[in-house]
Design a protein around this motif. Structure first.
Motif, mmCIF file in Angstrom:
data_model
loop_
_atom_site.group_PDB
_atom_site.id
_atom_site.type_symbol
_atom_site.label_atom_id
_atom_site.label_comp_id
_atom_site.label_asym_id
_atom_site.label_seq_id
_atom_site.Cartn_x
_atom_site.Cartn_y
_atom_site.Cartn_z
ATOM 1 N N MET A 125 0.842 -1.190 0.000
ATOM 2 C CA MET A 125 0.000 0.000 0.000
ATOM 3 C C MET A 125 0.878 1.242 0.000
ATOM 4 S SD MET A 125 -3.033 1.192 2.630
ATOM 5 C CE MET A 125 -2.004 1.184 4.114
ATOM 6 N N SER A 126 0.554 2.178 -0.904
ATOM 7 C CA SER A 126 1.237 3.461 -0.962
ATOM 8 C C SER A 126 0.223 4.577 -0.797
ATOM 9 C CB SER A 126 1.965 3.627 -2.299
ATOM 10 O OG SER A 126 3.008 2.710 -2.441
ATOM 11 N N LEU A 127 0.611 5.619 -0.112
ATOM 12 C CA LEU A 127 -0.232 6.795 0.067
ATOM 13 C C LEU A 127 0.515 7.998 -0.472
ATOM 14 C CD1 LEU A 127 -1.499 6.219 3.717
ATOM 15 C CD2 LEU A 127 -2.488 5.400 1.594
ATOM 16 N N VAL A 128 -0.128 8.753 -1.370
ATOM 17 C CA VAL A 128 0.581 9.838 -2.036
ATOM 18 C C VAL A 128 -0.292 11.079 -2.117
ATOM 19 C CG1 VAL A 128 1.957 8.249 -3.417
ATOM 20 C CG2 VAL A 128 -0.210 9.068 -4.325
ATOM 21 N N ASP A 129 0.379 12.212 -2.245
ATOM 22 C CA ASP A 129 -0.281 13.473 -2.558
ATOM 23 C C ASP A 129 -0.310 13.569 -4.079
ATOM 24 O OD1 ASP A 129 -1.115 16.043 -2.962
ATOM 25 O OD2 ASP A 129 0.671 17.000 -2.127
ATOM 26 N N SER A 130 -1.482 13.379 -4.691
ATOM 27 C CA SER A 130 -1.582 13.268 -6.152
ATOM 28 C C SER A 130 -1.133 14.532 -6.877
ATOM 29 C CB SER A 130 -3.018 12.927 -6.566
ATOM 30 O OG SER A 130 -3.904 13.940 -6.136
ATOM 31 N N SER A 131 -1.157 15.662 -6.205
ATOM 32 C CA SER A 131 -0.764 16.910 -6.865
ATOM 33 C C SER A 131 0.718 16.934 -7.202
ATOM 34 C CB SER A 131 -1.107 18.110 -5.972
ATOM 35 O OG SER A 131 -0.340 18.081 -4.774
ATOM 36 N N THR A 132 1.501 16.052 -6.592
ATOM 37 C CA THR A 132 2.943 16.038 -6.837
ATOM 38 C C THR A 132 3.340 14.979 -7.858
ATOM 39 O OG1 THR A 132 3.388 14.413 -5.079
ATOM 40 C CG2 THR A 132 3.327 16.745 -4.452
ATOM 41 N N ILE A 233 -0.420 7.859 9.374
ATOM 42 C CA ILE A 233 -0.249 7.494 7.971
ATOM 43 C C ILE A 233 -0.961 8.459 7.022
ATOM 44 C CG2 ILE A 233 -2.250 5.965 7.882
ATOM 45 C CD1 ILE A 233 -0.633 4.055 6.172
ATOM 46 N N VAL A 234 -2.039 9.074 7.484
ATOM 47 C CA VAL A 234 -2.844 9.968 6.649
ATOM 48 C C VAL A 234 -2.023 11.135 6.109
ATOM 49 C CG1 VAL A 234 -4.694 11.681 6.793
ATOM 50 C CG2 VAL A 234 -5.071 9.365 7.609
ATOM 51 N N PHE A 235 -0.999 11.537 6.819
ATOM 52 C CA PHE A 235 -0.230 12.712 6.416
ATOM 53 C C PHE A 235 0.556 12.493 5.125
ATOM 54 C CE2 PHE A 235 -1.258 13.403 10.799
ATOM 55 C CZ PHE A 235 -1.560 14.757 10.848
ATOM 56 N N ASN A 236 0.655 11.249 4.681
ATOM 57 C CA ASN A 236 1.265 10.983 3.387
ATOM 58 C C ASN A 236 0.345 11.351 2.230
ATOM 59 O OD1 ASN A 236 3.929 9.431 3.928
ATOM 60 N ND2 ASN A 236 2.452 8.437 5.273
ATOM 61 N N LEU A 237 -0.925 11.629 2.525
ATOM 62 C CA LEU A 237 -1.910 11.934 1.490
ATOM 63 C C LEU A 237 -2.076 13.423 1.230
ATOM 64 C CD1 LEU A 237 -4.650 9.412 2.630
ATOM 65 C CD2 LEU A 237 -3.423 9.303 0.471
ATOM 66 N N ILE A 238 -1.455 14.258 2.037
ATOM 67 C CA ILE A 238 -1.703 15.696 1.941
ATOM 68 C C ILE A 238 -0.395 16.460 1.795
ATOM 69 C CG2 ILE A 238 -3.848 15.584 3.256
ATOM 70 C CD1 ILE A 238 -2.330 16.412 5.722
ATOM 71 N N PRO A 239 -0.474 17.713 1.328
ATOM 72 C CA PRO A 239 0.740 18.530 1.220
ATOM 73 C C PRO A 239 1.366 18.765 2.586
ATOM 74 C CG PRO A 239 -1.082 19.492 -0.026
ATOM 75 C CD PRO A 239 -1.664 18.397 0.810
ATOM 76 N N GLU A 240 2.574 19.276 2.580
ATOM 77 C CA GLU A 240 3.292 19.525 3.838
ATOM 78 C C GLU A 240 2.536 20.511 4.719
ATOM 79 O OE1 GLU A 240 7.673 21.142 5.389
ATOM 80 O OE2 GLU A 240 7.257 20.905 3.246
ATOM 81 N N LEU A 241 1.900 21.525 4.108
ATOM 82 C CA LEU A 241 1.114 22.509 4.846
ATOM 83 C C LEU A 241 -0.363 22.319 4.506
ATOM 84 C CD1 LEU A 241 3.300 25.713 4.390
ATOM 85 C CD2 LEU A 241 3.329 24.063 6.271
ATOM 86 N N PHE A 242 -1.227 22.414 5.497
ATOM 87 C CA PHE A 242 -2.643 22.136 5.304
ATOM 88 C C PHE A 242 -3.450 22.876 6.367
ATOM 89 C CE2 PHE A 242 -0.400 18.915 7.701
ATOM 90 C CZ PHE A 242 -1.042 18.938 8.924
ATOM 91 N N THR A 243 -4.742 23.046 6.105
ATOM 92 C CA THR A 243 -5.642 23.583 7.117
ATOM 93 C C THR A 243 -6.235 22.426 7.905
ATOM 94 O OG1 THR A 243 -7.625 23.517 5.758
ATOM 95 C CG2 THR A 243 -6.234 25.482 5.559
ATOM 96 N N LEU A 244 -6.732 22.698 9.092
ATOM 97 C CA LEU A 244 -7.355 21.650 9.894
ATOM 98 C C LEU A 244 -8.643 21.154 9.246
ATOM 99 C CD1 LEU A 244 -6.823 22.855 13.578
ATOM 100 C CD2 LEU A 244 -5.482 21.234 12.231
ATOM 101 N N THR A 245 -9.336 22.028 8.530
ATOM 102 C CA THR A 245 -10.548 21.595 7.822
ATOM 103 C C THR A 245 -10.203 20.595 6.728
ATOM 104 O OG1 THR A 245 -11.649 23.698 8.266
ATOM 105 C CG2 THR A 245 -12.521 22.361 6.457
ATOM 106 N N GLU A 246 -9.149 20.870 5.979
ATOM 107 C CA GLU A 246 -8.709 19.941 4.932
ATOM 108 C C GLU A 246 -8.319 18.597 5.537
ATOM 109 O OE1 GLU A 246 -6.817 22.957 1.578
ATOM 110 O OE2 GLU A 246 -5.608 22.362 3.298
ATOM 111 N N LEU A 247 -7.590 18.638 6.637
ATOM 112 C CA LEU A 247 -7.164 17.406 7.292
ATOM 113 C C LEU A 247 -8.369 16.607 7.771
ATOM 114 C CD1 LEU A 247 -4.839 15.636 8.351
ATOM 115 C CD2 LEU A 247 -4.871 17.006 10.445
ATOM 116 N N GLN A 248 -9.359 17.289 8.352
ATOM 117 C CA GLN A 248 -10.568 16.601 8.806
ATOM 118 C C GLN A 248 -11.288 15.945 7.635
ATOM 119 O OE1 GLN A 248 -13.130 18.769 11.483
ATOM 120 N NE2 GLN A 248 -14.922 17.550 10.952
#
Length: 303
Positions: A125-132, A233-248
């Motif tokens: 299983m891999s988790l990625v930020d698709s924008s990159t 593990i979820v943090f592998n799915l998002i950019p380095e900087l994020f809002t709490l709403t996005e994370l939720q």
């Protein structure tokens, strides 16, 4: 030190020199990779953030067997590489994706799981930020695409028997993008006999998904949910900087449930740290950006 001899009176060196690797039949070994991302869906209006969607990367098979069907990225393991090295190589060759988080999930060894020969596969299983990423299919695949993925348990039964009981769970798996719709029904049975528990997975229906990959995907999604509850593990799915709403939103789309804002922020407080940066969201005031706490250690207290 005196060398030990086996029952034939051979040292280890003598034994290895005479060993015939063809003495036993050797199955082929492959790797299959579930690459998950969370992407923005359509934006309802400028005042709201776009909804998040869990997506899975699939490749369209360009050769037999199951030509034209969609499969997980993967392929055969070479004799001079480890399973993880093979998974990383295949992912790069088939989809142009590399340098991403990856973990081993499970080994699948049903005798008839592949029409070509006896093939044992290990799933990752891999988790990625698709924008990159710049996904691109290679010559062995007709196409590589992201599919919005939905997997829901629609029925659960507990059936007693003479030795214990069986818990049956039925899952509807749906994969969809602008052009393709794939689906499957997977049955997962947990067989309890005294202190012993066994798991059996069966594909009851499958439309457009190659091999036994439907049950590999269902297993991967269930594992992703558990990992999201217990680790960072979820943090592998998002950019380095994020809002709490996005994370939720990312947690909600993975767990398949709405979360109370106050409870979520209380639980996530020790996992993230504030930055001095902000982002402007539509008609709302700028939102503060956060990042993963560099001192955070995975624990069992997120969800």
């Amino acid at each position: 030190m005196e060398q030990k001899l086996n029952k034939d009176g051979l040292t280890e060196e003598e034994f290895l020199k005479a060993y015939d690797p063809n003495k036993f039949e050797r199955p082929s070994v492959t790797v299959d990779i579930l690459v998950f991302t969370v992407a923005d869906g359509e934006k309802e209006n400028y005042r709201k953030l776009p909804k998040k969607t869990l997506k899975l990367l699939m490749i369209k098979r360009g050769n037999h067997p199951d030509i034209g069907k969609w499969a997980l990225p993967g392929g055969f393991v070479n004799m001079d590489e480890s399973l993880e090295e093979a998974a990383l190589r295949e992912l790069k060759e088939e989809t142009n994706v590399d340098n991403i988080y990856m973990e081993q999930l499970y080994t699948w060894g049903d005798v008839d799981r592949d029409k070509r020969t006896r093939i044992i596969t290990t799933s990752y299983m891999s988790l990625v930020d698709s924008s990159t990423l710049n996904v691109k299919a290679d010559d062995d695949a007709d196409d590589a695409k992201w599919f919005a993925v939905s997997c829901k348990c629609y029925e659960e039964n507990k059936i007693p028997n003479e030795k214990g009981y069986v818990v049956e769970r039925f899952f509807n798996l749906n994969l969809e993008n602008e052009e393709d719709k794939l689906s499957a029904v997977v049955k997962v049975s947990k067989i309890i006999e005294g202190k012993v528990a066994k798991i059996k997975r069966e594909i009851l229906e499958s439309d457009g998904i190659a091999f036994d990959h439907a049950k590999i995907i269902v297993y991967g999604i269930e594992r992703l949910k558990e990992q999201a509850k217990n680790t960072g593990i979820v943090f592998n799915l998002i950019p380095e900087l994020f809002t709490l709403t996005e994370l939720q939103q990312v947690y909600e789309v993975i767990l398949g449930t709405r979360l109370l804002k106050a409870n979520f922020r209380r639980k996530i407080l020790n996992v993230v740290v504030e930055t001095d940066k902000y982002v402007k969201n539509g008609g709302h005031r700028p939102s503060k950006l956060y990042m993963l706490n560099p001192d955070y250690i995975d624990s069992k207290d997120i969800y």
